[in-house]
Design a protein around this motif. Structure first.
Motif, mmCIF file in Angstrom:
data_model
loop_
_atom_site.group_PDB
_atom_site.id
_atom_site.type_symbol
_atom_site.label_atom_id
_atom_site.label_comp_id
_atom_site.label_asym_id
_atom_site.label_seq_id
_atom_site.Cartn_x
_atom_site.Cartn_y
_atom_site.Cartn_z
ATOM 1 N N TRP A 1 84.232 72.590 71.736
ATOM 2 C CA TRP A 1 83.592 71.293 71.541
ATOM 3 C C TRP A 1 83.500 70.508 72.836
ATOM 4 C CZ3 TRP A 1 80.716 71.015 67.584
ATOM 5 C CH2 TRP A 1 81.030 71.751 66.440
ATOM 6 N N LEU A 2 84.419 70.715 73.756
ATOM 7 C CA LEU A 2 84.308 70.075 75.061
ATOM 8 C C LEU A 2 83.078 70.587 75.808
ATOM 9 C CD1 LEU A 2 88.025 70.050 76.246
ATOM 10 C CD2 LEU A 2 86.643 68.082 75.560
ATOM 11 N N ILE A 3 82.869 71.895 75.769
ATOM 12 C CA ILE A 3 81.683 72.470 76.409
ATOM 13 C C ILE A 3 80.425 72.035 75.674
ATOM 14 C CG2 ILE A 3 80.522 74.622 77.021
ATOM 15 C CD1 ILE A 3 83.313 75.898 77.223
ATOM 16 N N LEU B 1 80.663 80.412 80.663
ATOM 17 C CA LEU B 1 81.759 79.788 79.947
ATOM 18 C C LEU B 1 81.954 80.398 78.565
ATOM 19 C CD1 LEU B 1 81.158 76.059 80.948
ATOM 20 C CD2 LEU B 1 82.950 77.573 81.798
ATOM 21 N N ALA B 2 80.860 80.778 77.900
ATOM 22 C CA ALA B 2 80.971 81.403 76.576
ATOM 23 C C ALA B 2 81.750 82.709 76.657
ATOM 24 C CB ALA B 2 79.580 81.641 75.985
ATOM 25 N N HIS C 1 81.787 88.444 69.941
ATOM 26 C CA HIS C 1 80.806 87.653 69.172
ATOM 27 C C HIS C 1 80.054 86.719 70.124
ATOM 28 C CE1 HIS C 1 82.569 88.999 65.346
ATOM 29 N NE2 HIS C 1 83.722 88.915 65.995
ATOM 30 N N TYR C 2 79.736 87.258 71.281
ATOM 31 C CA TYR C 2 79.154 86.459 72.364
ATOM 32 C C TYR C 2 77.831 85.811 71.958
ATOM 33 C CZ TYR C 2 76.942 85.392 76.831
ATOM 34 O OH TYR C 2 76.300 84.769 77.857
ATOM 35 N N GLY C 3 76.952 86.569 71.319
ATOM 36 C CA GLY C 3 75.623 86.057 70.991
ATOM 37 C C GLY C 3 75.674 84.816 70.118
ATOM 38 N N TYR D 1 74.446 76.667 73.318
ATOM 39 C CA TYR D 1 73.158 76.303 73.913
ATOM 40 C C TYR D 1 72.366 75.351 73.001
ATOM 41 C CZ TYR D 1 68.979 76.839 76.762
ATOM 42 O OH TYR D 1 67.926 76.605 77.593
ATOM 43 N N MET D 2 72.714 75.301 71.742
ATOM 44 C CA MET D 2 71.971 74.486 70.773
ATOM 45 C C MET D 2 71.844 73.022 71.194
ATOM 46 S SD MET D 2 72.655 73.983 66.703
ATOM 47 C CE MET D 2 74.281 73.300 66.966
#
Length: 208
Positions: A73-75, A183-184, A192-194, A201-202
């Protein structure tokens, strides 16, 4: 020009506030060392701690686990703030240049420099992320658009400053995409990167 100064100052303060918040939040998302050496070797110890953290393996987690992690949530909030600050300026730069008195041909030429800047931002950001602590890369790259917004907020914009603004916005846009991707994977793994990357990115699409 004097009549536009209050608006210019207001825009600048807003941009600096949002970008500073975004960069601070991104820095907090990193696993910085919790203790600092009380000696003249403070900087060296700090950089060594950052390097050790970067080399530490991460356990891949699911999207459900990621959204329960404060760093997610910070990112997410940092991306939202950055996109809110300059996303609209990036998309509507041509119309803004026309509003400053540039011809459509001149505006198109200036905006075209963004493409090269985006490429440079992506390649350069990847190069820096391989060698430096991620928040140290994030801070200058995502704070720089405040300069572009300051230049575009007032009157009397010259061709040189218009090109500079376009290049700065392009560099930041190219950097942001790579930073989100880095960062992801860095903090949540690749299993579960995608899904995680898409969620991070949303906010860029929402705020732009």
């Amino acid at each position: 020009a004097d009549a536009l100064m209050p608006r210019k100052l207001a825009v600048t303060h807003l941009v600096f506030l949002v970008l500073a918040t975004a960069c601070a939040v991104t820095a907090l998302a990193a696993d910085a060392p919790t203790t600092a050496p009380a000696s003249a070797a403070f900087v060296d110890g700090l950089l060594r701690a950052f390097a050790a953290d970067a080399a530490k393996p991460r356990t891949p987690i699911t999207l459900g686990e990621a959204v329960r992690d404060y760093r997610f949530w910070l990112i997410w909030v940092s991306v939202l703030c950055v996109a809110f600050a300059y996303g609209g300026v990036f998309v509507h730069l041509a119309q803004m240049l026309v509003g400053h008195g540039f011809t459509l041909t001149a505006a198109a030429g200036i905006v075209s420099t963004q493409g090269l800047a985006i490429l440079a931002g992506r390649v350069g950001t990847g190069f820096l992320l391989d060698r430096l602590w991620a928040p140290l890369v994030t801070l200058p790259l995502l704070s720089a658009p405040a300069i572009a917004c300051w230049l575009l907020a007032g009157d009397g914009l010259t061709t040189g400053f218009a090109v500079l603004s376009a290049v700065i916005l392009g560099l930041a846009t190219g950097a942001e995409t790579d930073l989100i991707a880095f960062l992801a994977g860095r903090y949540f793994g690749m299993a579960h990167y995608g899904r995680i990357y898409g969620m991070l990115y949303m906010p860029f699409g929402l705020a732009s």
